[in-house]
Design a protein around this motif. Structure first.
Motif, PDB file in Angstrom:
ATOM      1  N   THR A 105       0.850  -1.179   0.000  1.00 58.03           N
ATOM      2  CA  THR A 105       0.000   0.000   0.000  1.00 58.03           C
ATOM      3  C   THR A 105       0.891   1.237   0.000  1.00 58.03           C
ATOM      4  OG1 THR A 105      -1.994   0.986   0.958  1.00 58.03           O
ATOM      5  CG2 THR A 105      -0.291   0.258   2.514  1.00 58.03           C
ATOM      6  N   GLY A 106       0.269   2.422  -0.017  1.00 58.06           N
ATOM      7  CA  GLY A 106       1.003   3.680  -0.096  1.00 58.06           C
ATOM      8  C   GLY A 106       0.186   4.661  -0.918  1.00 58.06           C
ATOM      9  N   VAL A 133       4.535  -0.319   3.139  1.00 59.60           N
ATOM     10  CA  VAL A 133       3.900   0.981   2.930  1.00 59.60           C
ATOM     11  C   VAL A 133       4.944   1.830   2.210  1.00 59.60           C
ATOM     12  CG1 VAL A 133       2.844   3.013   3.966  1.00 59.60           C
ATOM     13  CG2 VAL A 133       2.485   0.754   5.006  1.00 59.60           C
ATOM     14  N   LYS A 187      -3.759   2.933   6.380  1.00 61.55           N
ATOM     15  CA  LYS A 187      -2.617   2.387   5.652  1.00 61.55           C
ATOM     16  C   LYS A 187      -1.814   1.442   6.554  1.00 61.55           C
ATOM     17  CE  LYS A 187      -2.636   4.458   1.543  1.00 61.55           C
ATOM     18  NZ  LYS A 187      -2.897   3.662   0.326  1.00 61.55           N
ATOM     19  N   THR A 206       6.235   6.174   7.511  1.00 62.59           N
ATOM     20  CA  THR A 206       6.026   4.748   7.241  1.00 62.59           C
ATOM     21  C   THR A 206       6.701   3.891   8.316  1.00 62.59           C
ATOM     22  OG1 THR A 206       7.968   4.568   5.773  1.00 62.59           O
ATOM     23  CG2 THR A 206       5.867   5.179   4.761  1.00 62.59           C
TER      24      THR A 206
END
Length: 480
Positions: free
Chosen positions: A127-128, A195, A216, A236
């Motif tokens: 994800t990101g 991430v 996230k 992150t």
């Protein structure tokens, strides 16, 4: 629940409400009905397409309510929602008040994996804010190069439900997950996850940057082998620290600089691994060359390192990382070189629909004529312009919210020539390319990286990119 455990649910006679007729709702309704659930589908829309879809489901014995996605049907024991439905919809508020759980399509797929009697394939999740699709497709290419049966699934490619319930067996799945999907996936537990970055996006849906980041961060919950984070984006790493992971799970960083222990990075044009080696303090394993990454723009090298980290966490050998990256071809409209005309490169990055993606795109070139504008979605452009000002030969603006970018340019790059196209018809792209060509000099790059959504002028970013490419090719033909 451990990462490799499979959750079993007795669906027989269970009252399930599926929210939304669409790419996730229809397969979910079918899968639940096949398992004996009593399924009711609710949908806001009531147009011809929705009626046709409803008729197909009703023929199977599934109840469908069109034009009323707000009311919770009586006896509902579970709601399964399409990922885009906002959490503050009355349906979900009613479910919360009644103590009814809400799952998304990802949660349902996670719960149903292994339901067909086969061993459940582990998930490597990504994800990101930007780079998810490219990274997942790079990861799938690397896994295939290692001889593993895999697919890029989730927010792209094969649907997750089809992947976990279909006839094909997989060794491992490369899974792209959006913040929407993660919000509705409370029990997801990946083998390893990344991430890539965090920047403000979809805040109207999540309500705040904190809520967006928290969703996230769910991708790290319960990871068993590796939580991959971006060294250049400390937020992150913060999410890794906050995650509740399995004992022995490691934090693995990726960086465009020289890597420290437990990191992957770049040394003298070589992608190297100091995480999955016998002696992290003294050893580094060569994985690939920067030239093996297509295109070798900085943010794409970062994507490659994240993909490599997840593959290495799964035990993939270094040669497969190199071979997978060499075999990978990016999707259209993602820093796609269209043509060179008169020693000027024309590059289509129509997929850069927000400032974070555009910042990465602008950083890939030294001297740029930038074509930008569209629907800003609430974005501000001061930071983007400040960072890119020294690289800008000129700017061509188009689209509904171009004034916001023009004002930022006036404040932070007043010396940069700006062409403001006062039109929002689709033909404006041909003029934009022509005006950009007038500003460009040999060695420059004319870059379409709009920093905005496309829907004011085009159906989607693909159509916008095609219009740019068509205009460039027409110009190339004229100059041939």
């Amino acid at each position: 629940m451990g990462s490799q455990e499979v959750s079993t649910v007795d669906w027989q006679g269970k009252h399930v409400t599926v929210a939304g007729l669409g790419v996730s709702g229809i397969p979910a309704a079918r899968a639940l009905h096949e398992r004996g659930a009593l399924v009711t589908v609710v949908n806001d829309g009531d147009d011809d397409r929705a009626r046709a879809q409803a008729a197909e489901l009703e023929a199977l014995g599934i109840t469908v309510r069109l034009g009323d996605g707000a009311t919770l049907p009586p006896s509902t024991e579970l709601v399964v929602t399409a990922p885009g439905w906002q959490p503050d919809k009355p349906l979900f508020l009613a479910a919360a008040e009644a103590g009814v759980p809400v799952w998304g399509d990802v949660e349902l797929a996670w719960r149903l994996r292994g339901d067909n009697g086969r061993k459940a394939a582990p998930w490597l999740a990504v994800t990101g804010t930007n780079g998810k699709t490219t990274t997942v497709r790079m990861l799938a290419s690397i896994l295939e190069a290692a001889g593993l049966r895999t697919a890029a699934v989730g927010n792209i490619g094969v649907s997750l439900l089809d992947a976990v319930l279909g006839e094909r067996e997989y060794d491992v799945l490369a899974v792209e997950l959006s913040s929407y999907q993660l919000h509705w996936a409370p029990s997801l537990r990946a083998h390893s996850a990344a991430v890539l970055n965090l920047a403000p996006d979809h805040l109207d849906w999540h309500g705040s940057m904190e809520a967006y980041a928290a969703d996230k961060g769910r991708v790290y919950e319960g990871n068993t082998v590796a939580c991959v984070y971006n060294v250049a984006d400390p937020a992150t790493e913060d999410l890794v620290r906050e995650a509740d992971v399995e004992e022995g799970c490691r934090a693995i960083g990726f960086t465009l600089g020289a890597p420290g222990p437990s990191q992957l990075g770049v040394v003298d044009g070589i992608l190297v691994d100091r995480a999955f080696v016998a002696n992290r303090q003294k050893q580094a394993q060569e994985l690939a060359e920067v030239g093996d990454v297509n295109p070798p723009a900085p943010h794409n090298i970062a994507n490659a390192l994240a993909a490599a980290a997840l593959a290495r966490a799964f035990g993939v050998e270094p040669a497969a990382v190199r071979d997978g990256l060499r075999a990978f071809r990016p999707d259209a409209h993602r820093i796609e070189h269209v043509a060179d005309i008169g020693e000027v490169a024309y590059v289509d990055d129509s997929k850069a629909t927000n400032t974070h993606a555009t910042e990465a795109s602008l950083a890939a070139y030294d001297s740029i004529v930038w074509i930008a504008g569209g629907l800003a979605k609430g974005a501000t452009f001061d930071e983007l312009v400040t960072g890119a000002a020294k690289r800008l030969r000129g700017v061509v603006l188009m689209g509904a919210d171009r004034a916001l970018i023009r004002e930022a340019l006036t404040r932070h790059a007043p010396e940069v020539p700006v062409v403001d196209l006062d039109r929002t018809d689709t033909g404006a792209m041909s003029e934009a390319v022509a005006r950009a060509a007038e500003l460009a000099r040999p060695g420059d790059t004319v870059l379409l990286a709009p920093a905005c959504a496309s829907m004011d002028m085009f159906t989607n970013y693909n159509k916008r990119g095609e219009a740019f490419a068509d205009a460039v090719r027409a110009r190339a033909d004229e100059s041939a």
